[in-house]
Motif scaffolding. Structure first.
Motif, PDB file in Angstrom:
ATOM      1  N   MET A   8      75.560  38.781   8.806  1.00  0.00           N
ATOM      2  CA  MET A   8      74.256  38.163   9.889  1.00  0.00           C
ATOM      3  C   MET A   8      73.261  37.398   9.688  1.00  0.00           C
ATOM      4  O   MET A   8      72.434  36.481  10.158  1.00  0.00           O
ATOM      5  CB  MET A   8      73.284  39.292   9.111  1.00  0.00           C
ATOM      6  CG  MET A   8      72.809  39.205   7.165  1.00  0.00           C
ATOM      7  SD  MET A   8      72.059  40.754   7.130  1.00  0.00           S
ATOM      8  CE  MET A   8      70.268  40.533   7.501  1.00  0.00           C
ATOM      9  N   TYR A 244      71.295  41.720  15.436  1.00  0.00           N
ATOM     10  CA  TYR A 244      72.350  43.015  15.006  1.00  0.00           C
ATOM     11  C   TYR A 244      72.762  41.777  16.755  1.00  0.00           C
ATOM     12  O   TYR A 244      73.999  42.065  16.544  1.00  0.00           O
ATOM     13  CB  TYR A 244      71.861  44.718  15.390  1.00  0.00           C
ATOM     14  CG  TYR A 244      73.472  44.965  16.082  1.00  0.00           C
ATOM     15  CD1 TYR A 244      74.276  44.593  14.838  1.00  0.00           C
ATOM     16  CD2 TYR A 244      73.105  45.551  17.211  1.00  0.00           C
ATOM     17  CE1 TYR A 244      75.640  45.793  15.483  1.00  0.00           C
ATOM     18  CE2 TYR A 244      73.787  46.319  17.453  1.00  0.00           C
ATOM     19  CZ  TYR A 244      75.256  46.935  16.708  1.00  0.00           C
ATOM     20  OH  TYR A 244      76.655  46.763  17.083  1.00  0.00           O
ATOM     21  N   LEU A 249      77.569  40.462  13.047  1.00  0.00           N
ATOM     22  CA  LEU A 249      77.223  41.796  13.071  1.00  0.00           C
ATOM     23  C   LEU A 249      77.821  42.851  14.127  1.00  0.00           C
ATOM     24  O   LEU A 249      78.293  44.147  14.595  1.00  0.00           O
ATOM     25  CB  LEU A 249      75.928  42.480  12.897  1.00  0.00           C
ATOM     26  CG  LEU A 249      75.229  41.616  11.794  1.00  0.00           C
ATOM     27  CD1 LEU A 249      73.790  42.184  11.638  1.00  0.00           C
ATOM     28  CD2 LEU A 249      76.322  43.252  10.367  1.00  0.00           C
ATOM     29  N   SER A 250      77.386  42.021  15.329  1.00  0.00           N
ATOM     30  CA  SER A 250      77.712  43.184  17.257  1.00  0.00           C
ATOM     31  C   SER A 250      79.275  42.353  17.666  1.00  0.00           C
ATOM     32  O   SER A 250      79.064  41.701  19.021  1.00  0.00           O
ATOM     33  CB  SER A 250      76.334  43.118  17.680  1.00  0.00           C
ATOM     34  OG  SER A 250      75.925  41.768  18.276  1.00  0.00           O
TER      35      SER A 250
END
Length: 267
Positions: A8, A244, A249-250
């Motif tokens: 993140m 996100y 994170l994605s």
């Protein structure tokens, strides 16, 4: 394997956020800056844009850049990614948050379908759909170069489902066709771009539900009854979704529309 904290972390990256001095846009700028990103704040008001950029820089100790631009000014829009990249050292994240919500002097917005004007329809599509298209097109070379390119478009539940007009009865509020059509178009543009710009750039969208901002009590009561989580949203409810999709994170997520609506569209 990277930790959640590492995934993140946006340190050294730059984000351009349209509508960045608005309600949700401010929350988005805060979320990205708190994760370490430098922020280019793009909004229509020169005063509010500068104030927002200064507040973010002071609070989170990141670099910021105010971009006071009217999204109907095509030349200024397409020049903004290069301006941000040159000033802040690149461009990694683009958030299309600005939206036409009838705050201009145009008529034919919150009224019956028969009275909704073509002029206002065009203004809404210009801001909500054409400007994001132009901005993404101009930003693509910089996002490709990034190695972490992420585009997050901000849609709406009303770009996904039809309106329940009974919510607005007895209030001054309404639900114009142009808003729904433009937001639905932005969601489909997200899907289209996700395959065309892959694998270099990820493209996703967030569709917020209604955000509490002192609306008519009758509307709020009806809205909350119809929402599984029994409340309207808050700006901070959007922060996690944005972080996100903007961060690693994605890293394996693209072409998705994340509903942040308290369950509104679940039934």
């Amino acid at each position: 394997m990277k930790s959640i904290k590492e995934l993140m972390d946006l340190s050294g990256r730059t984000a351009l956020v349209t509508g960045g001095a608005g309600y949700i846009g401010t929350a988005f700028c805060e979320a990205l800056a708190e994760a370490g990103a430098n922020i280019a704040v793009l909004d229509i008001s020169e005063e509010r844009t500068h104030e927002a950029a200064q507040a973010i820089e002071k609070r989170f100790n990141v670099k910021t850049m105010p971009l006071a631009i009217d999204l109907s000014d095509e030349a200024a829009v397409v020049a903004s990614p290069e301006r941000a990249a040159e000033t802040l050292g690149g461009l990694d994240i683009l958030v299309n948050c600005a939206a036409f919500v009838g705050t201009s002097n145009l008529s034919g917005w919150v009224t019956s379908f028969e009275q909704q004007s073509i002029e206002t329809w065009r203004a809404a599509l210009e801001t909500n759909l054409t400007a994001p298209f132009a901005l993404i097109q101009a930003a693509t070379p910089f996002l490709r170069k990034s190695g972490h390119g992420s585009i997050v478009n901000i849609g709406s539940t009303y770009g996904v489902v039809g309106p329940d007009m009974s919510l607005y009865e007895g209030t001054a509020m309404g639900n114009p066709a142009a808003y729904a059509a433009s937001k639905g178009g932005l969601t489909q543009l997200t899907r289209w771009l996700s395959t065309v710009l892959a694998p270099d750039i990820r493209v996703n969208s967030i569709s917020p539900g209604g955000i509490a901002r002192g609306q008519d009590e009758k509307f709020v009561e009806r809205y909350e009854v119809r929402t599984p989580l029994k409340r309207m949203g808050k700006e901070e409810d959007m922060k996690g979704a944005l972080l996100y999709l903007a961060s690693d994170l994605s890293a394996y997520v693209t072409g998705q529309n994340l509903m942040v609506d308290g369950g509104w569209t679940a039934w």
